[in-house]
Design a protein around this motif. Structure first.
Motif, PDB file in Angstrom:
ATOM      1  N   SER A 270      72.849  73.196  -4.433  1.00 16.40           N
ATOM      2  CA  SER A 270      73.463  72.557  -3.273  1.00 16.40           C
ATOM      3  C   SER A 270      73.697  71.071  -3.497  1.00 16.40           C
ATOM      4  O   SER A 270      74.404  70.433  -2.733  1.00 16.40           O
ATOM      5  CB  SER A 270      72.584  72.756  -2.030  1.00 16.40           C
ATOM      6  N   ALA A 274      78.430  71.972  -2.718  1.00 13.80           N
ATOM      7  CA  ALA A 274      78.486  72.224  -1.274  1.00 13.80           C
ATOM      8  C   ALA A 274      79.373  71.245  -0.520  1.00 13.80           C
ATOM      9  O   ALA A 274      80.072  71.638   0.420  1.00 13.80           O
ATOM     10  CB  ALA A 274      77.075  72.200  -0.689  1.00 13.80           C
ATOM     11  N   ARG A 275      79.381  69.983  -0.894  1.00 17.07           N
ATOM     12  CA  ARG A 275      80.138  68.964  -0.168  1.00 17.07           C
ATOM     13  C   ARG A 275      81.638  69.248  -0.131  1.00 17.07           C
ATOM     14  O   ARG A 275      82.339  68.756   0.746  1.00 17.07           O
ATOM     15  CB  ARG A 275      79.925  67.595  -0.804  1.00 17.07           C
ATOM     16  N   SER A 315      72.616  64.029   2.871  1.00 17.27           N
ATOM     17  CA  SER A 315      72.191  64.925   1.793  1.00 17.27           C
ATOM     18  C   SER A 315      73.185  66.074   1.645  1.00 17.27           C
ATOM     19  O   SER A 315      73.952  66.368   2.580  1.00 17.27           O
ATOM     20  CB  SER A 315      70.805  65.498   2.101  1.00 17.27           C
ATOM     21  N   HIS A 317      72.551  69.199   1.706  1.00 16.45           N
ATOM     22  CA  HIS A 317      72.234  70.217   2.712  1.00 16.45           C
ATOM     23  C   HIS A 317      72.824  69.835   4.064  1.00 16.45           C
ATOM     24  O   HIS A 317      73.386  70.679   4.785  1.00 16.45           O
ATOM     25  CB  HIS A 317      70.722  70.393   2.822  1.00 16.45           C
ATOM     26  N   MET A 320      76.489  70.475   4.015  1.00 17.10           N
ATOM     27  CA  MET A 320      76.781  71.896   4.157  1.00 17.10           C
ATOM     28  C   MET A 320      76.712  72.325   5.619  1.00 17.10           C
ATOM     29  O   MET A 320      77.592  73.025   6.129  1.00 17.10           O
ATOM     30  CB  MET A 320      75.816  72.718   3.311  1.00 17.10           C
ATOM     31  N   LEU A 321      75.661  71.878   6.312  1.00 15.80           N
ATOM     32  CA  LEU A 321      75.508  72.226   7.722  1.00 15.80           C
ATOM     33  C   LEU A 321      76.647  71.633   8.553  1.00 15.80           C
ATOM     34  O   LEU A 321      77.140  72.267   9.497  1.00 15.80           O
ATOM     35  CB  LEU A 321      74.167  71.728   8.240  1.00 15.80           C
TER      36      LEU A 321
END
Length: 369
Positions: A270, A274-275, A315, A317, A320-321
């Motif tokens: 990730s 992910a970005r 971050s 993560h 991603m969220l």
């Protein structure tokens, strides 16, 4: 019909005839041809691989004069009668090379002619990158990382297919593949002296950002016209040459990297992909697609205009969220981002992939800017 008879039919085609593209396409679609492929003798496989590769190479010469005309590229290519034959020919070449784990002779480089450094200059999920030298010229050496596992044959087949695809791409915004070595398995490409996209922007803050964006869009349009999905478009996979032109690299390798138990994937890290990844993929409900590439292109535009990764300093993560929750980066404070350009970026990262424009439409809009 025997495999020998099929090969003979290829040999009887007159490549100088205006009807050759149609005749070749017709032969490649023949039921008899498809049925005999698994029974080809080794020498027939070698001959057919070299034949199809030579046809692909000759058709590529038609493209070379098209590229300086910016948005006229697609119109010129679509008008060429050789294109359907080229597509079918390249598809067959990829399929046969993958199934037999063989490559045309023109792809192979002698390891003895290649000198690479002892330590990688970069590492990723699909392999390590070394600075090398080939016949006195500086080159990029990507040493692919294959792990033990029952899916190694699938990984090797896919790698052969992707190498075939990359070698037969010719565009000023695509990194050229020079060739392949098998022991170890390495992809050798032209060295890009400007480095990765963000690295280039850091050292050249006054560069025309819109020109960089247009170049990436042009390269991606070319890939999509060839029905090739990049699968991992982002700043680190866009290099800059010595003229300041952006060049896309590593297309296909992200898809190869998803073969479980054989190649470690960026997708599982990730901290990397992910970005830039479309929500349908992050959510596990979608596959790599042209629409997902367009989403990644919009995120790459953010990189170009900010000099930072998307959602910086959050971050991976958190990024991603944010994507999954339909949140997007804020509008960069850059004078080249007009209302029209920002609207274009928003359409490219629409949560619904069906609402995103085709990259050819994006390219035309950028060309009119």
């Amino acid at each position: 019909m025997s495999s020998t008879e099929i090969v003979q039919q290829f040999k009887q085609l007159n490549r100088s005839s205006p009807q050759f593209p149609d005749q070749l396409t017709s032969l490649l679609y023949k039921k008899e041809y498809r049925e005999c492929i698994p029974n080809l003798k080794d020498e027939e496989v070698v001959w057919l691989i070299e034949y199809l590769d030579d046809v692909c190479l000759s058709v590529l010469l038609v493209f070379l004069s098209c590229f300086p005309h910016r948005t006229q590229i697609l119109d010129t290519l679509q008008a060429d009668p050789s294109i359907p034959a080229f597509r079918r020919c390249l598809r067959e070449l990829r399929r046969i090379c993958g199934a037999r784990e063989q490559l045309p002779k023109s792809y192979m480089l002698e390891s003895s002619l290649l000198i690479s450094g002892e330590r990688p200059v970069a590492s990723g999920g699909s392999g390590d990158v070394y600075e090398g030298s080939l016949n006195g010229s500086k080159v990029c050496v990507k040493r692919l990382r294959i792990y033990a596992g029952e899916r190694i044959p699938v990984a090797k087949e896919t790698l052969h297919r992707e190498a075939v695809m990359w070698k037969r791409l010719t565009h000023p915004n695509i990194v050229p593949l020079l060739g392949v070595t098998l022991e170890p398995l390495q992809l050798i490409s032209v060295w890009m002296s400007g480095g990765e996209l963000r690295e280039y922007i850091t050292h050249h803050p006054g560069t025309d950002r819109l020109r960089l964006v247009f170049g990436v869009a042009s390269g991606l349009t070319y890939l999509h016209f060839r029905n090739i999905i990049h699968g991992d478009l982002k700043g680190p996979n866009v290099l800059v040459d010595d003229t300041g032109s952006p060049r896309i690299t590593d297309f296909g390798l992200a898809i190869v990297a998803q073969i479980q138990d054989s190649i470690r994937s960026f997708q599982g890290d990730s901290g990397h992909t992910a970005r830039w990844t479309a929500p349908e993929i992050l959510g596990g409900n979608g596959r790599h697609s042209k629409e997902a590439d367009v989403f990644s292109f919009a995120m790459t535009m953010v990189e170009v205009f900010t000099g930072q990764v998307p959602f910086h300093p959050n971050s991976p993560h958190a990024a991603m969220l944010a994507i999954l929750n339909k949140k997007r980066p804020q509008r960069p404070n850059h004078p080249q981002i007009t209302v029209e350009l920002w609207t274009l970026m928003e359409s490219c990262w629409d949560h619904d992939p069906h609402h995103r424009p085709e990259i050819s439409t994006v390219l035309k809009t950028l060309g009119d800017s």
